[in-house]
Enzyme design. Structure first.
Site, PDB file in Angstrom:
ATOM      1  N   LYS A  52       0.790  -1.238  -0.088  1.00 18.70           N
ATOM      2  CA  LYS A  52       0.096  -0.110  -0.145  1.00 18.70           C
ATOM      3  C   LYS A  52       0.807   1.171   0.058  1.00 18.70           C
ATOM      4  CE  LYS A  52      -1.399   1.973   3.740  1.00 18.70           C
ATOM      5  NZ  LYS A  52      -1.277   3.341   4.205  1.00 18.70           N
ATOM      6  N   ASN A  53       1.941   1.263   0.853  1.00 17.72           N
ATOM      7  CA  ASN A  53       2.529   2.567   1.107  1.00 17.72           C
ATOM      8  C   ASN A  53       3.440   2.865  -0.357  1.00 17.72           C
ATOM      9  OD1 ASN A  53       1.728   2.848   3.556  1.00 17.72           O
ATOM     10  ND2 ASN A  53       3.337   2.404   4.681  1.00 17.72           N
ATOM     11  N   ARG A  68      -3.106  11.135   4.290  1.00 18.40           N
ATOM     12  CA  ARG A  68      -1.769  12.133   4.175  1.00 18.40           C
ATOM     13  C   ARG A  68      -0.941  11.862   3.146  1.00 18.40           C
ATOM     14  NH1 ARG A  68       1.688  14.137   8.043  1.00 18.40           N
ATOM     15  NH2 ARG A  68       3.868  13.709   7.532  1.00 18.40           N
ATOM     16  N   CYS A  77      -4.060   8.885   9.643  1.00 18.68           N
ATOM     17  CA  CYS A  77      -4.185   8.243  10.890  1.00 18.68           C
ATOM     18  C   CYS A  77      -3.945   8.945  11.927  1.00 18.68           C
ATOM     19  CB  CYS A  77      -3.277   6.916  11.004  1.00 18.68           C
ATOM     20  SG  CYS A  77      -3.724   5.787  10.046  1.00 18.68           S
ATOM     21  N   ARG A  85       2.335  14.562  13.240  1.00 19.92           N
ATOM     22  CA  ARG A  85       2.662  14.349  11.825  1.00 19.92           C
ATOM     23  C   ARG A  85       2.662  15.669  11.023  1.00 19.92           C
ATOM     24  NH1 ARG A  85      -0.015   8.706   9.736  1.00 19.92           N
ATOM     25  NH2 ARG A  85       1.952   8.646   8.586  1.00 19.92           N
ATOM     26  N   PRO A  86       3.689  16.537  11.358  1.00 20.89           N
ATOM     27  CA  PRO A  86       3.636  17.745  10.476  1.00 20.89           C
ATOM     28  C   PRO A  86       4.325  17.242   9.061  1.00 20.89           C
ATOM     29  CG  PRO A  86       5.138  17.904  11.988  1.00 20.89           C
ATOM     30  CD  PRO A  86       4.634  16.392  12.514  1.00 20.89           C
ATOM     31  N   VAL A  87       4.386  18.480   8.447  1.00 19.72           N
ATOM     32  CA  VAL A  87       4.683  18.431   6.786  1.00 19.72           C
ATOM     33  C   VAL A  87       5.964  19.191   6.584  1.00 19.72           C
ATOM     34  CG1 VAL A  87       2.790  17.209   5.718  1.00 19.72           C
ATOM     35  CG2 VAL A  87       2.838  19.688   5.884  1.00 19.72           C
ATOM     36  N   ASP A  88       6.416  19.782   7.530  1.00 18.67           N
ATOM     37  CA  ASP A  88       7.664  20.736   7.574  1.00 18.67           C
ATOM     38  C   ASP A  88       9.016  20.220   6.840  1.00 18.67           C
ATOM     39  OD1 ASP A  88       8.042  18.997   9.778  1.00 18.67           O
ATOM     40  OD2 ASP A  88       9.372  20.206  10.607  1.00 18.67           O
ATOM     41  N   LEU A  89       9.222  19.138   6.844  1.00 19.63           N
ATOM     42  CA  LEU A  89      10.396  18.536   6.034  1.00 19.63           C
ATOM     43  C   LEU A  89       9.774  18.536   4.502  1.00 19.63           C
ATOM     44  CD1 LEU A  89      11.985  15.642   8.001  1.00 19.63           C
ATOM     45  CD2 LEU A  89      12.324  18.205   8.351  1.00 19.63           C
ATOM     46  N   ASP A 128       4.979   0.122  11.776  1.00 21.22           N
ATOM     47  CA  ASP A 128       3.835  -0.192  11.380  1.00 21.22           C
ATOM     48  C   ASP A 128       3.583  -1.781  11.605  1.00 21.22           C
ATOM     49  OD1 ASP A 128       3.239   2.248  10.062  1.00 21.22           O
ATOM     50  OD2 ASP A 128       3.473   1.554   8.154  1.00 21.22           O
ATOM     51  N   ILE A 137       9.194   6.303  16.718  1.00 23.50           N
ATOM     52  CA  ILE A 137       8.905   7.264  15.479  1.00 23.50           C
ATOM     53  C   ILE A 137       7.571   7.936  15.627  1.00 23.50           C
ATOM     54  CG2 ILE A 137       8.323   7.053  13.069  1.00 23.50           C
ATOM     55  CD1 ILE A 137      11.008   5.609  13.643  1.00 23.50           C
ATOM     56  N   ARG A 197      -8.261   0.368   4.849  1.00 22.09           N
ATOM     57  CA  ARG A 197      -7.422   1.272   4.154  1.00 22.09           C
ATOM     58  C   ARG A 197      -6.389   0.422   3.629  1.00 22.09           C
ATOM     59  NH1 ARG A 197      -5.643   5.868   7.734  1.00 22.09           N
ATOM     60  NH2 ARG A 197      -4.210   5.763   5.735  1.00 22.09           N
TER      61      ARG A 197
END
Ligand code: UD1
Length: 419
Positions: free
Chosen positions: A22-23, A92, A116, A121-125, A306, A328, A398
């Site tokens: 999936k990922n 995400r 999830c 879980r920011p997206v700064d990177l 996971d 993580i 999902r």
């Protein structure tokens, strides 16, 4: 909302065919935005998340055709460079359309993501990587507005810590940038390698994927390609732990041994037998209780976050006390209170769960809280006495293809209750 009913106490025997990851599939699908030719993905899992992303890609101008095991995506031209909140919030990974839209269109507007509930879980990177590639970024009303009117420009990007999503996002943007991009402290997951292989089949020049340093030589255009999605190492680990916990012997067909060595190490320490075979990986339960084994999640090649919930389910019935440390995500023990409803003894202390194994769990009504947490409840249900009903299984849908059929095929007493 559907639920899943499991009656425990049946060892698993036979074979499970491992689906495409999936990922990986989600990032490969996004690559359609980088070319006006067709991209065909084989060993393509059919999941709520892949269907959901198809909807977003349709909105952006892609046609998506799928048959039993493959998907063909074709974005002859972009219909929109805006990914609205309603199409991004549920997942995400849909945020990863930003980079390719920017690379192809010079401008994009994408809602900040959901996904999830396993931490901030920011997206700064992701945004720093795109800025390093020359994008001008503004945040307004929950949206990212990005511009690179003269195109993206290759750059040196040093990630302060390892992020799978940010590494993939930078790759998806940099393949069409002018000049060379170097990613340092890149994630090394097999899904990164899979994305690089697919992009290279499309004409990109990506090298070093699978190591911490990835070099991307920008090209002017990408073409169509056909690519097989890598087998799902998380699904592999999930069934391996199900067998080790419920008992029995199962061949995980198409599983790739080297993608799960951290799990094999912990499972062998706990007493399960694992064998690399020509067609996949064979799991043989010990015939006795597993031995309590400590574990800590790490970026690949370490133990995958996971697979943490599934490992915890196994440890709930192991002999002794195990310490499970999650490094993580900061809020990833939501399955623990549900496992405790089934009789598990778990003491949560910050990012550590101390699990004291019990001889048996008992079935109970429980709630799925996130994707991997929900499958840990299925594993617990397989070994519990009596009946376990897992609610809110949309979390499970999902990411696990044909879960009940795969388990029932090995002798589990499991069914979906449609509401
Ligand atoms: C991906 C996987 C997910 C898996 C995770 C870690 C997909 C669709 N999802 O998620 O199943 O659990 O890798 O193996 O592939 N972070 C930041 N800023 C950022 C990006 C990440 O602080 O810009 C943090 C996250 O909050 C987290 C850590 O970095 O604490 C690792 O996250 P990351 O590797 O990015 O996970 P995802 O790509 O979201």
């Amino acid at each position: 909302m559907d639920s899943i009913k499991v009656r425990g106490g049946h060892p698993l025997k036979g074979e499970v065919i491992i689906s495409g990851a999936k990922n990986s599939a989600l990032k490969l699908m996004v690559a359609t935005l980088l070319t006006d030719e067709k991209l065909t993905l084989t060993r393509m899992p059919d999941l709520a998340d892949t269907r959901f992303l198809s909807g977003l890609l349709n909105h952006l101008g892609a046609t998506v055709e799928r048959d039993a095991a493959s998907m063909t995506l074709h974005t002859a031209r972009l219909a929109s460079a805006e990914a609205p909140y309603d199409l991004v919030r549920k997942m995400r990974a849909s945020f990863n359309v930003l980079g390719p839209l920017l690379a192809r269109n010079g401008q994009a507007r994408v809602s900040l993501p959901g996904g999830c509930a396993i931490g901030a879980r920011p997206v700064d990177l992701h945004l720093k990587a795109l800025e390093a590639l020359g994008a001008k970024i503004e945040l307004s009303d929950g949206y990212v507005e990005a511009k690179a009117e003269k195109g993206l420009i290759g750059a040196q990007i040093d990630f302060p810590f390892v992020s799978v999503g940010a590494t993939e996002h930078a790759m998806l943007a940099a393949v069409l940038a002018k000049g060379d991009t170097v990613l340092e402290n890149a994630a090394r997951e097999p899904e990164i390698q899979d994305l690089a292989d697919c992009l290279n089949a499309m004409g990109a020049k990506v090298s070093g994927a699978g190591s911490s340093t990835i070099l991307i030589e920008g090209v002017d255009r990408l073409r169509g390609a056909e690519h097989a999605v890598v087998p799902d190492r998380i699904e592999t680990g999930t069934y391996a732990l199900a067998v080790a916990t419920a008992g029995g012997e199962v061949l995980l067909r198409d599983a790739v041994w080297k993608h799960n060595t951290a799990l094999w190490d912990r499972m062998s320490a706990a007493g399960a037998a694992l064998k690399a075979e020509k067609d996949g990986v064979r799991v043989i339960a010990s015939g006795d209780r597993l031995a309590a084994t400590d574990m800590e999640t790490r970026p690949y090649p370490g133990f995958p976050t996971d697979e943490q919930a599934q490992f915890m389910a196994a440890m709930c019935v192991a002999d002794g006390r195990s310490v499970i440390r999650e490094t993580i995500f900061e809020n990833r023990f939501m399955h623990a209170p549900e496992l405790m409803r089934m009789g598990a003894k778990i003491d949560l202390r910050g990012n550590e769960a101390i699990v004291t194994g019990v001889e048996s769990l008992r079935g109970a009504p429980v709630m799925a809280t996130d994707l991997r947490a929900s499958v840990s409840l299925v594993i617990a249900g397989l070994v519990a006495a009596g009946e376990t009903t897992i609610g809110r299984v949309y979390h499970l849908d999902r990411g696990f293809e044909h879960l009940e059929a795969k388990l029932a095929g090995c002798g589990a007493d499991i069914e979906r209750i449609k509401e």
